[in-house]
Design a protein around this motif. Sequence first.
Motif, PDB file in Angstrom:
ATOM      1  N   ILE A  18       0.806  -1.225   0.000  1.00 21.64           N
ATOM      2  CA  ILE A  18       0.000   0.000   0.000  1.00 21.64           C
ATOM      3  C   ILE A  18       0.839   1.275   0.000  1.00 21.64           C
ATOM      4  N   GLY A  19       2.134   1.158  -0.043  1.00 15.28           N
ATOM      5  CA  GLY A  19       2.984   2.346  -0.088  1.00 15.28           C
ATOM      6  C   GLY A  19       4.357   2.045   0.468  1.00 15.28           C
ATOM      7  N   TRP A  20       5.064   3.117   0.783  1.00 12.73           N
ATOM      8  CA  TRP A  20       6.419   2.997   1.313  1.00 12.73           C
ATOM      9  C   TRP A  20       6.572   3.906   2.514  1.00 12.73           C
ATOM     10  N   ILE A  21       7.596   3.598   3.286  1.00 15.44           N
ATOM     11  CA  ILE A  21       8.028   4.482   4.362  1.00 15.44           C
ATOM     12  C   ILE A  21       9.479   4.821   4.055  1.00 15.44           C
ATOM     13  N   ARG A  22       9.737   6.125   3.969  1.00 16.98           N
ATOM     14  CA  ARG A  22      11.095   6.547   3.621  1.00 16.98           C
ATOM     15  C   ARG A  22      11.712   7.302   4.798  1.00 16.98           C
ATOM     16  N   PRO A  23      13.038   7.170   4.952  1.00 14.09           N
ATOM     17  CA  PRO A  23      13.708   7.902   6.028  1.00 14.09           C
ATOM     18  C   PRO A  23      13.792   9.391   5.719  1.00 14.09           C
ATOM     19  N   ASP A  24      13.716  10.187   6.774  1.00 20.16           N
ATOM     20  CA  ASP A  24      13.883  11.643   6.679  1.00 20.16           C
ATOM     21  C   ASP A  24      14.606  12.073   7.946  1.00 20.16           C
ATOM     22  N   GLY A  25      15.925  12.081   7.893  1.00 22.04           N
ATOM     23  CA  GLY A  25      16.713  12.354   9.091  1.00 22.04           C
ATOM     24  C   GLY A  25      16.479  11.257  10.111  1.00 22.04           C
ATOM     25  N   VAL A  29       8.708   9.173   6.676  1.00 23.74           N
ATOM     26  CA  VAL A  29       7.628   9.781   5.900  1.00 23.74           C
ATOM     27  C   VAL A  29       6.870   8.671   5.181  1.00 23.74           C
ATOM     28  N   ALA A  30       5.532   8.679   5.302  1.00 24.97           N
ATOM     29  CA  ALA A  30       4.693   7.735   4.565  1.00 24.97           C
ATOM     30  C   ALA A  30       4.530   8.234   3.136  1.00 24.97           C
ATOM     31  N   VAL A  31       4.677   7.325   2.168  1.00 22.47           N
ATOM     32  CA  VAL A  31       4.615   7.675   0.744  1.00 22.47           C
ATOM     33  C   VAL A  31       3.567   6.787   0.065  1.00 22.47           C
ATOM     34  N   SER A  32       2.664   7.404  -0.706  1.00 22.44           N
ATOM     35  CA  SER A  32       1.613   6.663  -1.400  1.00 22.44           C
ATOM     36  C   SER A  32       2.177   5.892  -2.592  1.00 22.44           C
ATOM     37  N   VAL A  42       7.530  11.937  10.661  1.00 22.72           N
ATOM     38  CA  VAL A  42       6.822  11.423  11.837  1.00 22.72           C
ATOM     39  C   VAL A  42       7.587  10.207  12.354  1.00 22.72           C
ATOM     40  N   ASP A  43       7.108   9.644  13.464  1.00 25.05           N
ATOM     41  CA  ASP A  43       7.757   8.413  13.916  1.00 25.05           C
ATOM     42  C   ASP A  43       7.223   7.234  13.087  1.00 25.05           C
ATOM     43  N   TRP A  44       7.892   6.116  13.187  1.00 25.10           N
ATOM     44  CA  TRP A  44       7.587   4.950  12.353  1.00 25.10           C
ATOM     45  C   TRP A  44       6.125   4.518  12.481  1.00 25.10           C
ATOM     46  N   LEU A  45       5.620   4.431  13.703  1.00 31.27           N
ATOM     47  CA  LEU A  45       4.250   3.965  13.903  1.00 31.27           C
ATOM     48  C   LEU A  45       3.229   4.916  13.281  1.00 31.27           C
ATOM     49  N   ASP A  46       3.484   6.212  13.333  1.00 34.40           N
ATOM     50  CA  ASP A  46       2.572   7.169  12.700  1.00 34.40           C
ATOM     51  C   ASP A  46       2.607   7.035  11.177  1.00 34.40           C
ATOM     52  N   ALA A  47       3.763   6.757  10.601  1.00 34.38           N
ATOM     53  CA  ALA A  47       3.865   6.529   9.161  1.00 34.38           C
ATOM     54  C   ALA A  47       3.078   5.276   8.772  1.00 34.38           C
ATOM     55  N   GLU A  48       3.224   4.204   9.554  1.00 36.30           N
ATOM     56  CA  GLU A  48       2.448   2.989   9.288  1.00 36.30           C
ATOM     57  C   GLU A  48       0.955   3.264   9.389  1.00 36.30           C
TER      58      GLU A  48
END
Length: 129
Positions: A18-25, A29-32, A42-48
């Motif tokens: 359903i998307g990706w999670i990319r590092p930002d520092g 960041v959640a990516v569609s 955001v933190d990992w759980l918020d991105a998920e």
Amino acid sequence: MLPASWIPHRRPDDREHIGWIRPDGDAWVAVSLLGHDLTGPVDWLDAEEALDSTGLSWLADVWMLDGEGPDPVRVRLVEVTPERVVVQTDDFGAIDAPVVRHELPWPAPPRLRPRRASDPDGRIVFGSA
């Protein structure tokens, strides 16, 4: 091209991508699937959570493609991959309606956008009584 640092995210129940999670520092960041950021850092759980709550239903929505004429064109998503985005003019469910396909780059350009209430409907013939 999909950056190597992006981590695929799948729905917990059926493992559908359903998307990706990319590092930002130090954040994420959640990516569609269209390659657009859904969150800021955001933190990992918020991105998920952002990806899980967005899901895939938006893929079936009506979209608008600007720049193909004086008015935006009503389209449906046909294919979304990290190589390309393919849309076609909306056939309103008719199997014999002619459609035009447009191949767009990925991430999807800003001229492909969700439908707004002010956009032409596409089913209404203007000027008829």
